[in-house]
Design a protein around this motif. Structure first.
Motif, PDB file in Angstrom:
ATOM      1  N   ASN A  37      19.644 -27.052  26.515  1.00  0.00           N
ATOM      2  CA  ASN A  37      20.106 -27.867  26.735  1.00  0.00           C
ATOM      3  C   ASN A  37      19.747 -27.654  28.434  1.00  0.00           C
ATOM      4  O   ASN A  37      19.884 -26.706  28.417  1.00  0.00           O
ATOM      5  CB  ASN A  37      21.186 -28.423  26.810  1.00  0.00           C
ATOM      6  CG  ASN A  37      22.458 -27.323  26.702  1.00  0.00           C
ATOM      7  OD1 ASN A  37      22.010 -26.419  26.837  1.00  0.00           O
ATOM      8  ND2 ASN A  37      23.000 -27.491  25.775  1.00  0.00           N
ATOM      9  N   VAL A  38      20.329 -27.995  29.388  1.00  0.00           N
ATOM     10  CA  VAL A  38      20.573 -28.536  31.004  1.00  0.00           C
ATOM     11  C   VAL A  38      21.587 -29.278  31.406  1.00  0.00           C
ATOM     12  O   VAL A  38      21.502 -30.292  30.521  1.00  0.00           O
ATOM     13  CB  VAL A  38      18.896 -28.261  30.813  1.00  0.00           C
ATOM     14  CG1 VAL A  38      18.247 -29.697  31.580  1.00  0.00           C
ATOM     15  CG2 VAL A  38      19.553 -27.528  32.800  1.00  0.00           C
ATOM     16  N   ASN A  51      23.588 -25.090  34.334  1.00  0.00           N
ATOM     17  CA  ASN A  51      24.072 -24.658  33.284  1.00  0.00           C
ATOM     18  C   ASN A  51      22.372 -24.935  32.181  1.00  0.00           C
ATOM     19  O   ASN A  51      21.927 -26.024  31.838  1.00  0.00           O
ATOM     20  CB  ASN A  51      24.874 -25.372  32.603  1.00  0.00           C
ATOM     21  CG  ASN A  51      26.816 -24.910  32.751  1.00  0.00           C
ATOM     22  OD1 ASN A  51      26.623 -24.249  33.208  1.00  0.00           O
ATOM     23  ND2 ASN A  51      26.621 -26.550  33.749  1.00  0.00           N
ATOM     24  N   ALA A  52      22.122 -23.586  31.394  1.00  0.00           N
ATOM     25  CA  ALA A  52      21.131 -23.950  30.701  1.00  0.00           C
ATOM     26  C   ALA A  52      20.942 -22.820  29.593  1.00  0.00           C
ATOM     27  O   ALA A  52      21.947 -22.238  29.203  1.00  0.00           O
ATOM     28  CB  ALA A  52      19.600 -24.130  31.440  1.00  0.00           C
ATOM     29  N   THR A  53      20.579 -23.568  28.406  1.00  0.00           N
ATOM     30  CA  THR A  53      20.171 -23.288  26.947  1.00  0.00           C
ATOM     31  C   THR A  53      19.193 -22.333  26.729  1.00  0.00           C
ATOM     32  O   THR A  53      18.119 -23.420  26.558  1.00  0.00           O
ATOM     33  CB  THR A  53      21.421 -22.908  25.993  1.00  0.00           C
ATOM     34  OG1 THR A  53      22.571 -23.601  26.384  1.00  0.00           O
ATOM     35  CG2 THR A  53      21.693 -22.615  24.729  1.00  0.00           C
ATOM     36  N   PRO A  85      20.449 -19.425  20.364  1.00  0.00           N
ATOM     37  CA  PRO A  85      20.177 -20.169  21.643  1.00  0.00           C
ATOM     38  C   PRO A  85      21.692 -18.430  22.869  1.00  0.00           C
ATOM     39  O   PRO A  85      22.413 -18.332  22.192  1.00  0.00           O
ATOM     40  CB  PRO A  85      21.283 -21.123  21.802  1.00  0.00           C
ATOM     41  CG  PRO A  85      21.065 -21.309  20.134  1.00  0.00           C
ATOM     42  CD  PRO A  85      20.890 -20.326  19.550  1.00  0.00           C
ATOM     43  N   SER A  87      22.993 -18.835  26.541  1.00  0.00           N
ATOM     44  CA  SER A  87      23.655 -20.086  27.688  1.00  0.00           C
ATOM     45  C   SER A  87      22.960 -18.916  28.783  1.00  0.00           C
ATOM     46  O   SER A  87      24.080 -18.043  29.074  1.00  0.00           O
ATOM     47  CB  SER A  87      25.372 -20.794  27.650  1.00  0.00           C
ATOM     48  OG  SER A  87      24.903 -21.225  26.374  1.00  0.00           O
ATOM     49  N   TYR A  88      23.383 -20.431  30.453  1.00  0.00           N
ATOM     50  CA  TYR A  88      23.356 -19.127  31.425  1.00  0.00           C
ATOM     51  C   TYR A  88      24.043 -19.908  32.329  1.00  0.00           C
ATOM     52  O   TYR A  88      23.269 -21.434  32.437  1.00  0.00           O
ATOM     53  CB  TYR A  88      21.868 -18.159  31.716  1.00  0.00           C
ATOM     54  CG  TYR A  88      20.765 -18.270  31.535  1.00  0.00           C
ATOM     55  CD1 TYR A  88      19.932 -19.584  32.763  1.00  0.00           C
ATOM     56  CD2 TYR A  88      20.117 -19.027  30.110  1.00  0.00           C
ATOM     57  CE1 TYR A  88      18.937 -19.829  33.071  1.00  0.00           C
ATOM     58  CE2 TYR A  88      18.954 -19.602  30.890  1.00  0.00           C
ATOM     59  CZ  TYR A  88      18.487 -20.131  31.710  1.00  0.00           C
ATOM     60  OH  TYR A  88      16.998 -20.592  31.766  1.00  0.00           O
ATOM     61  N   THR A  89      23.881 -19.157  33.365  1.00  0.00           N
ATOM     62  CA  THR A  89      24.664 -20.508  34.445  1.00  0.00           C
ATOM     63  C   THR A  89      24.197 -19.997  35.900  1.00  0.00           C
ATOM     64  O   THR A  89      24.300 -18.288  36.037  1.00  0.00           O
ATOM     65  CB  THR A  89      26.530 -20.467  34.695  1.00  0.00           C
ATOM     66  OG1 THR A  89      26.806 -19.046  34.940  1.00  0.00           O
ATOM     67  CG2 THR A  89      26.719 -21.524  32.957  1.00  0.00           C
ATOM     68  N   SER A 105      15.321 -25.720  34.583  1.00  0.00           N
ATOM     69  CA  SER A 105      15.899 -23.992  34.084  1.00  0.00           C
ATOM     70  C   SER A 105      14.128 -23.610  33.379  1.00  0.00           C
ATOM     71  O   SER A 105      13.215 -24.660  32.293  1.00  0.00           O
ATOM     72  CB  SER A 105      16.883 -24.067  33.311  1.00  0.00           C
ATOM     73  OG  SER A 105      17.075 -22.347  32.767  1.00  0.00           O
ATOM     74  N   SER A 116      12.509 -26.980  31.393  1.00  0.00           N
ATOM     75  CA  SER A 116      13.429 -28.126  31.012  1.00  0.00           C
ATOM     76  C   SER A 116      13.491 -29.379  31.652  1.00  0.00           C
ATOM     77  O   SER A 116      12.540 -29.179  32.634  1.00  0.00           O
ATOM     78  CB  SER A 116      15.009 -27.511  31.205  1.00  0.00           C
ATOM     79  OG  SER A 116      15.083 -27.564  32.673  1.00  0.00           O
TER      80      SER A 116
END
Length: 135
Positions: A37-38, A51-53, A85, A87-89, A105, A116
């Motif tokens: 996701n994003v 945000n992305a995963t 998964p 996640s990062y920001t 992302s 993404s």
């Protein structure tokens, strides 16, 4: 022939260590990162949190964000080599108020790159009490 056998053995060893080959039932082969996701959060007049995963899929993976129309890699970071998964920001600042910004992302590992979908958000202006985000 002896040199060829040694070369082939070394090449096969490297391929196995990189996860390019797998033996036996139930052993997963490493692949490009999987997009999860994003989104954009904490949107203000001049900033937002991106945000992305992604799942690195067992290979060392680097990830970053891109703003549409820019070649800059924002928040470039290593997200590891696990098989779950991550996640990062990235907190982006210096944006124009009341403007729609599109971003995506990107994650890359030894087998390839995954993008993404482009996602948009609108920064607040003086007449806009609530932020919006669309995918």
């Amino acid at each position: 022939m002896k040199k060829f056998k040694k070369f082939a053995k070394n090449l096969l060893g490297v391929a196995f260590s990189l996860g390019l080959f797998a033996l036996g039932a139930g052993v997963a082969m490493a692949t490009t990162p999987s997009y999860i996701n994003v989104s954009a959060t904490n949107i203000t007049q001049t900033s937002a949190t991106l945000n992305a995963t992604f799942n690195p899929n067992s290979l060392n993976t680097n990830a970053w964000f891109e703003l549409q129309g820019s070649s800059t890699q924002y928040g470039y970071q290593n997200i590891g080599s696990g098989n779950s998964p991550v996640s990062y920001t990235y907190n982006i600042t210096g944006l124009s108020a009341g403007t729609t910004h599109s971003f995506r992302s990107v994650a890359t590992n030894a087998t390839g790159t995954t993008f993404s979908p482009w996602t948009s958000f609108t920064t607040l202006n003086n007449n806009n009490p609530a932020p919006s985000a669309t995918i």
